[in-house]
Design a protein around this motif. Structure first.
Motif, PDB file in Angstrom:
ATOM      1  N   LEU A 205       0.830  -1.208   0.000  1.00  0.00           N
ATOM      2  CA  LEU A 205       0.000   0.000   0.000  1.00  0.00           C
ATOM      3  C   LEU A 205       0.864   1.258   0.000  1.00  0.00           C
ATOM      4  N   TRP A 206       1.899   1.284   0.841  1.00  0.00           N
ATOM      5  CA  TRP A 206       2.770   2.463   0.892  1.00  0.00           C
ATOM      6  C   TRP A 206       3.553   2.629  -0.410  1.00  0.00           C
ATOM      7  N   VAL A 207       3.984   1.524  -0.995  1.00  0.00           N
ATOM      8  CA  VAL A 207       4.657   1.603  -2.295  1.00  0.00           C
ATOM      9  C   VAL A 207       3.712   2.175  -3.346  1.00  0.00           C
ATOM     10  N   THR A 208       2.449   1.751  -3.313  1.00  0.00           N
ATOM     11  CA  THR A 208       1.469   2.254  -4.274  1.00  0.00           C
ATOM     12  C   THR A 208       1.259   3.751  -4.104  1.00  0.00           C
ATOM     13  N   ILE A 209       1.130   4.203  -2.859  1.00  0.00           N
ATOM     14  CA  ILE A 209       0.924   5.628  -2.610  1.00  0.00           C
ATOM     15  C   ILE A 209       2.132   6.439  -3.057  1.00  0.00           C
ATOM     16  N   ASP A 302      18.808   4.350   2.986  1.00  0.00           N
ATOM     17  CA  ASP A 302      18.579   3.401   1.901  1.00  0.00           C
ATOM     18  C   ASP A 302      17.653   4.039   0.871  1.00  0.00           C
ATOM     19  N   PHE A 303      18.192   4.315  -0.284  1.00  0.00           N
ATOM     20  CA  PHE A 303      17.411   4.933  -1.349  1.00  0.00           C
ATOM     21  C   PHE A 303      16.729   3.844  -2.170  1.00  0.00           C
ATOM     22  N   PRO A 304      15.379   3.878  -2.322  1.00  0.00           N
ATOM     23  CA  PRO A 304      14.669   2.837  -3.087  1.00  0.00           C
ATOM     24  C   PRO A 304      14.935   2.982  -4.585  1.00  0.00           C
ATOM     25  N   LEU A 305      15.968   2.319  -5.063  1.00  0.00           N
ATOM     26  CA  LEU A 305      16.429   2.532  -6.438  1.00  0.00           C
ATOM     27  C   LEU A 305      15.410   2.044  -7.466  1.00  0.00           C
ATOM     28  N   ILE A 382       4.606  -1.210 -14.535  1.00  0.00           N
ATOM     29  CA  ILE A 382       5.416  -1.875 -13.511  1.00  0.00           C
ATOM     30  C   ILE A 382       5.598  -3.349 -13.831  1.00  0.00           C
ATOM     31  N   PHE A 383       4.565  -3.991 -14.321  1.00  0.00           N
ATOM     32  CA  PHE A 383       4.662  -5.424 -14.608  1.00  0.00           C
ATOM     33  C   PHE A 383       5.673  -5.693 -15.718  1.00  0.00           C
ATOM     34  N   LEU A 384       5.735  -4.813 -16.718  1.00  0.00           N
ATOM     35  CA  LEU A 384       6.688  -5.005 -17.804  1.00  0.00           C
ATOM     36  C   LEU A 384       8.109  -4.616 -17.400  1.00  0.00           C
ATOM     37  N   LEU A 385       8.246  -3.642 -16.505  1.00  0.00           N
ATOM     38  CA  LEU A 385       9.581  -3.193 -16.106  1.00  0.00           C
ATOM     39  C   LEU A 385      10.210  -4.117 -15.069  1.00  0.00           C
ATOM     40  N   THR A 386       9.501  -4.433 -14.021  1.00  0.00           N
ATOM     41  CA  THR A 386      10.083  -5.198 -12.913  1.00  0.00           C
ATOM     42  C   THR A 386       9.282  -6.436 -12.538  1.00  0.00           C
ATOM     43  N   GLY A 387       8.038  -6.539 -13.001  1.00  0.00           N
ATOM     44  CA  GLY A 387       7.205  -7.656 -12.567  1.00  0.00           C
ATOM     45  C   GLY A 387       6.758  -7.540 -11.127  1.00  0.00           C
ATOM     46  N   GLY A 388       6.942  -6.363 -10.534  1.00  0.00           N
ATOM     47  CA  GLY A 388       6.588  -6.185  -9.128  1.00  0.00           C
ATOM     48  C   GLY A 388       7.691  -6.570  -8.165  1.00  0.00           C
ATOM     49  N   ALA A 389       8.869  -6.889  -8.670  1.00  0.00           N
ATOM     50  CA  ALA A 389       9.980  -7.288  -7.801  1.00  0.00           C
ATOM     51  C   ALA A 389      10.744  -6.070  -7.315  1.00  0.00           C
ATOM     52  N   ALA A 390      11.690  -6.328  -6.418  1.00  0.00           N
ATOM     53  CA  ALA A 390      12.619  -5.298  -5.901  1.00  0.00           C
ATOM     54  C   ALA A 390      11.889  -4.132  -5.255  1.00  0.00           C
ATOM     55  N   GLY A 391      10.816  -4.403  -4.542  1.00  0.00           N
ATOM     56  CA  GLY A 391      10.110  -3.353  -3.814  1.00  0.00           C
ATOM     57  C   GLY A 391       9.261  -2.457  -4.675  1.00  0.00           C
ATOM     58  N   THR A 392       8.798  -2.952  -5.828  1.00  0.00           N
ATOM     59  CA  THR A 392       7.955  -2.137  -6.715  1.00  0.00           C
ATOM     60  C   THR A 392       6.548  -2.704  -6.864  1.00  0.00           C
ATOM     61  N   ARG A 393       6.184  -3.626  -6.042  1.00  0.00           N
ATOM     62  CA  ARG A 393       4.845  -4.231  -6.168  1.00  0.00           C
ATOM     63  C   ARG A 393       3.788  -3.242  -5.684  1.00  0.00           C
ATOM     64  N   THR A 394       2.842  -2.939  -6.540  1.00  0.00           N
ATOM     65  CA  THR A 394       1.721  -2.061  -6.207  1.00  0.00           C
ATOM     66  C   THR A 394       0.464  -2.900  -6.019  1.00  0.00           C
ATOM     67  N   LEU A 395      -0.627  -2.237  -5.656  1.00  0.00           N
ATOM     68  CA  LEU A 395      -1.864  -2.963  -5.391  1.00  0.00           C
ATOM     69  C   LEU A 395      -2.399  -3.635  -6.643  1.00  0.00           C
ATOM     70  N   THR A 396      -2.248  -3.005  -7.795  1.00  0.00           N
ATOM     71  CA  THR A 396      -2.739  -3.635  -9.018  1.00  0.00           C
ATOM     72  C   THR A 396      -1.932  -4.885  -9.354  1.00  0.00           C
ATOM     73  N   VAL A 397      -0.628  -4.853  -9.133  1.00  0.00           N
ATOM     74  CA  VAL A 397       0.187  -6.054  -9.315  1.00  0.00           C
ATOM     75  C   VAL A 397      -0.202  -7.108  -8.281  1.00  0.00           C
ATOM     76  N   GLU A 398      -0.548  -6.663  -7.080  1.00  0.00           N
ATOM     77  CA  GLU A 398      -0.989  -7.594  -6.041  1.00  0.00           C
ATOM     78  C   GLU A 398      -2.293  -8.282  -6.435  1.00  0.00           C
ATOM     79  N   VAL A 399      -3.180  -7.559  -7.108  1.00  0.00           N
ATOM     80  CA  VAL A 399      -4.416  -8.178  -7.607  1.00  0.00           C
ATOM     81  C   VAL A 399      -4.077  -9.318  -8.558  1.00  0.00           C
ATOM     82  N   TYR A 400      -3.155  -9.082  -9.458  1.00  0.00           N
ATOM     83  CA  TYR A 400      -2.746 -10.131 -10.409  1.00  0.00           C
ATOM     84  C   TYR A 400      -2.094 -11.306  -9.681  1.00  0.00           C
TER      85      TYR A 400
END
Length: 439
Positions: A205-209, A302-305, A382-400
């Motif tokens: 949720l925080w990543v999504t926001i 720690d910078f979220p790269l 996001i799904f095409l760039l990272t697939g939701g990995a490395a701390g980039t998972r958003t709620l829409t990726v979580e739905v999938y």
């Protein structure tokens, strides 16, 4: 002043009560006609928007997995063995039965088939009856994963070939009663309890926001900068305006692939430039590294790269939309205001801050609302760039992930409901406070 000099107070026409307008039969008939003409539009809107939304709410309170979308059903496969083309020789008709579900019971299972007139049935299963050429079997209940084979013994009629006596010429039909979790009266809030009890959900949720806020703000700032740059006359401005639209009109699969190739840690052009400039010794995995340590004002953070990389892509890809709207609004501002400011000796920054920006607040707030909603619902980037990995998972990726990767359709629908409710709350707060202040 005498009484004759006093002027009586005149009634205020604005405060006078207006008589109610009477609605005649003609007006009521026109209203009914208008409603009838608009009814197809209402039906289409319900079918396209409201029905999927209602279905999503329905699934979110169901203990349903992806496999439950296909209810349990009895399945039959028919085959023959023996000399079915030799007159007087017996052969076997086999019906191989099974329950398609490993979890649900099928009750009142029946089998119906029609045998050709060119064979004589010598022996049948005790649960089956033959009426003329019609076969009907009452097989009772099938337990989860149930398998069984029913055999009939038959004899071909003399003088006929195998093709003429083929009992599989008519397909057998099976029927039975099986529970369907989607249409049953069983409801549960376990899907919501499961996702809210998960620590990972709050991180998502925080990543999504963060992704939505910074991606939206970045797109607006870049769009504002581009509009300010291209609002002045210079040679080639029209070509440059068209070039600025490229990120928005290009196919998403093409631009994401380009970014992944450019930022590749081993063979990417951007990493090669950084190493040539001695900024870094090794390639940086922009889309695969969760965080890097940075020293800011004497503090190590720690910078979220990876998240910052997808936010940069979001701002770059969608700033042209903001650029178009802001540029159109800038060109509608009267040039007299700028000329007066120039005569008064205002600096470019003062002109922007006191003239341009107040005129752009309305379009900026509208763009922020639209881009916030669209970015919050964004999945493909996001799904095409990272697939939701490395701390980039958003709620829409979580739905999938919940609905399809983990086959937990109910949990995926519950996350989608959370997304919808969050956006409704945001839009309500926007129109309740921000839009009112602008008005």
């Amino acid at each position: 002043m005498t009484g004759s000099d006093m002027v009586p107070a005149q009634p205020d026409p604005e405060r006078a009560t207006k008589p109610k307008r009477k609605v005649g039969p003609m007006a009521r008939a026109e209203a009914r006609l208008a409603l009838g003409m608009l009814m197809p539009t209402f039906v289409i809107v319900f079918a396209i928007v409201l029905f999927p939304l209602a279905a999503n709410f329905w699934i979110s309170v169901k203990p349903v997995a992806l496999a439950d979308l296909r209810p349990a059903a009895p399945i039959v496969s028919e085959r023959t063995s023996g000399d079915d083309d030799v007159a007087g020789a017996q052969f076997t008709i086999e019906y191989r039965l099974r329950n398609s579900s490993q979890d649900n019971v099928i009750t009142n299972v029946t089998l119906a088939d029609t045998l050709p007139e060119t064979i004589a049935v010598d022996q049948i299963d005790e649960r089956c009856t033959i009426d003329g050429r019609a076969v009907f079997c009452e097989l009772g209940d099938f337990a989860p994963g149930y398998r069984e084979t029913i055999e009939f013994i038959a004899t071909p009629v003399e003088g006929l070939t195998g093709e003429e006596i083929d009992p599989r010429a008519s397909a057998p039909v099976m029927d039975g009663d099986a529970p369907n979790v989607l249409t049953s009266g069983e409801f549960t809030f376990g899907n919501f309890v499961r996702i809210f009890d998960s620590r990972a959900f709050w991180g998502v949720l925080w990543v999504t926001i963060a992704y939505t806020v910074f991606g939206t703000a970045g797109a607006l700032v870049l769009g504002l900068f581009a509009a300010q740059l291209l609002n002045t006359e210079f040679f080639g401005r029209s070509w440059l305006r068209g070039l600025f639209l490229f990120p928005y009109v290009a196919p998403v699969i093409a631009v994401t692939f380009t970014w992944v190739v450019l930022l590749d840690p081993f063979s990417g052009t951007f990493n090669a430039i950084l190493q040539r400039m001695n900024i870094t010794d090794a390639g940086i995995n922009f889309f695969g590294q969760r965080a890097v340590e940075m020293n800011l004002f004497g503090l190590t953070v720690d910078f979220p790269l990876a998240l910052a990389s997808v936010i940069a892509f979001e701002a770059w890809r969608y700033f042209p939309l903001s650029f178009l709207f802001i540029l159109a609004r800038m060109q509608s501002i009267s040039s007299d205001m700028y000329e007066a400011a120039e005569v008064d000796g205002a600096s470019p920054f003062q002109v922007f801050w006191h003239i341009s920006l107040p005129q752009l607040l309305g379009i900026l707030s509208t763009l922020f609302l639209l881009r916030f909603i669209w970015t919050f619902n964004k999945f493909d980037d996001i799904f095409l760039l990272t697939g939701g990995a490395a701390g980039t998972r958003t709620l829409t990726v979580e739905v999938y992930e919940q609905g399809f990767a983990l086959s937990n359709l109910g949990a995926g629908a519950a996350v989608a409901v959370v997304v919808f409710l969050f956006l409704v709350a945001f839009a309500t707060a926007y129109f309740r406070f921000i839009h009112r202040e602008e008005g």
